[in-house]
Write a protein that holds these residues in place. Structure first.
Motif, short mmCIF file in Angstrom:
data_model
loop_
_atom_site.label_atom_id
_atom_site.label_comp_id
_atom_site.label_asym_id
_atom_site.label_seq_id
_atom_site.Cartn_x
_atom_site.Cartn_y
_atom_site.Cartn_z
N VAL A 58 16.44 10.07 5.44
CA VAL A 58 15.34 10.25 4.48
C VAL A 58 14.32 9.13 4.65
O VAL A 58 13.10 9.38 4.69
N VAL A 59 14.78 7.89 4.78
CA VAL A 59 13.87 6.76 4.98
C VAL A 59 13.09 6.93 6.28
O VAL A 59 11.88 6.69 6.33
N GLN A 83 0.83 -1.21 0.00
CA GLN A 83 0.00 0.00 0.00
C GLN A 83 0.86 1.26 0.00
O GLN A 83 0.46 2.30 -0.51
N LEU A 84 2.05 1.16 0.57
CA LEU A 84 2.96 2.32 0.59
C LEU A 84 3.60 2.56 -0.78
O LEU A 84 4.01 3.68 -1.08
N ALA A 85 3.68 1.54 -1.59
CA ALA A 85 4.39 1.62 -2.87
C ALA A 85 3.88 2.75 -3.75
O ALA A 85 4.66 3.40 -4.44
N ASP A 86 2.58 2.99 -3.73
CA ASP A 86 1.99 3.99 -4.62
C ASP A 86 1.73 5.34 -3.96
O ASP A 86 1.17 6.23 -4.61
N VAL A 87 2.13 5.50 -2.72
CA VAL A 87 1.97 6.79 -2.04
C VAL A 87 2.88 7.81 -2.72
O VAL A 87 4.07 7.56 -2.92
N GLN A 125 11.82 -0.73 10.75
CA GLN A 125 12.72 -1.59 11.51
C GLN A 125 14.12 -1.38 10.96
O GLN A 125 14.33 -1.46 9.75
N GLU A 126 15.06 -1.11 11.86
CA GLU A 126 16.43 -0.85 11.44
C GLU A 126 17.36 -1.90 12.02
O GLU A 126 17.31 -2.22 13.20
N TYR A 127 18.18 -2.45 11.16
CA TYR A 127 19.21 -3.40 11.52
C TYR A 127 20.48 -2.94 10.84
O TYR A 127 20.43 -2.12 9.92
N PRO A 128 21.62 -3.49 11.25
CA PRO A 128 22.85 -3.11 10.52
C PRO A 128 22.71 -3.47 9.04
O PRO A 128 22.41 -4.61 8.69
N ALA A 129 22.85 -2.49 8.18
CA ALA A 129 22.80 -2.65 6.72
C ALA A 129 21.44 -3.13 6.20
O ALA A 129 21.35 -3.62 5.10
N LEU A 130 20.39 -2.98 6.99
CA LEU A 130 19.05 -3.38 6.55
C LEU A 130 18.01 -2.47 7.19
O LEU A 130 18.00 -2.27 8.40
N VAL A 131 17.13 -1.93 6.34
CA VAL A 131 16.02 -1.10 6.80
C VAL A 131 14.75 -1.66 6.17
O VAL A 131 14.70 -1.88 4.96
N ILE A 132 13.72 -1.88 7.00
CA ILE A 132 12.47 -2.45 6.50
C ILE A 132 11.33 -1.51 6.83
O ILE A 132 11.10 -1.17 8.00
N LEU A 133 10.60 -1.11 5.80
CA LEU A 133 9.36 -0.33 5.97
C LEU A 133 8.21 -1.30 5.88
O LEU A 133 8.13 -2.12 4.98
N HIS A 161 7.91 8.24 8.79
CA HIS A 161 7.13 9.08 9.69
C HIS A 161 5.93 9.72 8.98
O HIS A 161 4.81 9.68 9.48
N ILE A 162 6.16 10.28 7.80
CA ILE A 162 5.08 10.98 7.12
C ILE A 162 4.04 10.03 6.54
O ILE A 162 2.91 10.44 6.29
N THR A 163 4.39 8.77 6.33
CA THR A 163 3.43 7.80 5.81
C THR A 163 2.86 6.91 6.91
O THR A 163 2.08 6.00 6.62
#
Length: 75
Positions: free
Chosen positions: A53-54, A35-39, A66-74, A59-61
């Protein structure tokens, strides 16, 4: 704008914005929420801080980040 170290987007789908940010982040940026893909995103962001930036986009969406070393998941 990129010559000045900026990324500028005007009504771009979040997936496109994330694809561009991936070029500047040394790890993985993953969006698991379709659902975020088309925002649409409009903004002027610094290239030297892609993780910030991520975080801002999450925050705005109202996405969970989730933040891990070298990995960020929205999601």
């Amino acid at each position: 704008a990129w010559v000045q170290g900026r990324l500028v987007f005007e009504n771009c789908p979040l997936n496109q914005v994330l694809a561009e940010l991936r070029r500047y982040y040394p790890g993985w940026i993953i969006n698991t929420n379709e659902q975020l893909a088309d925002v649409n995103v409009t903004g002027n962001y610094r290239l030297d801080q892609p993780l910030d930036v991520v975080r801002s986009l999450a925050h705005i969406t109202s996405a969970r980040l989730q933040e891990y070393p070298a990995l960020v998941i929205l999601n």
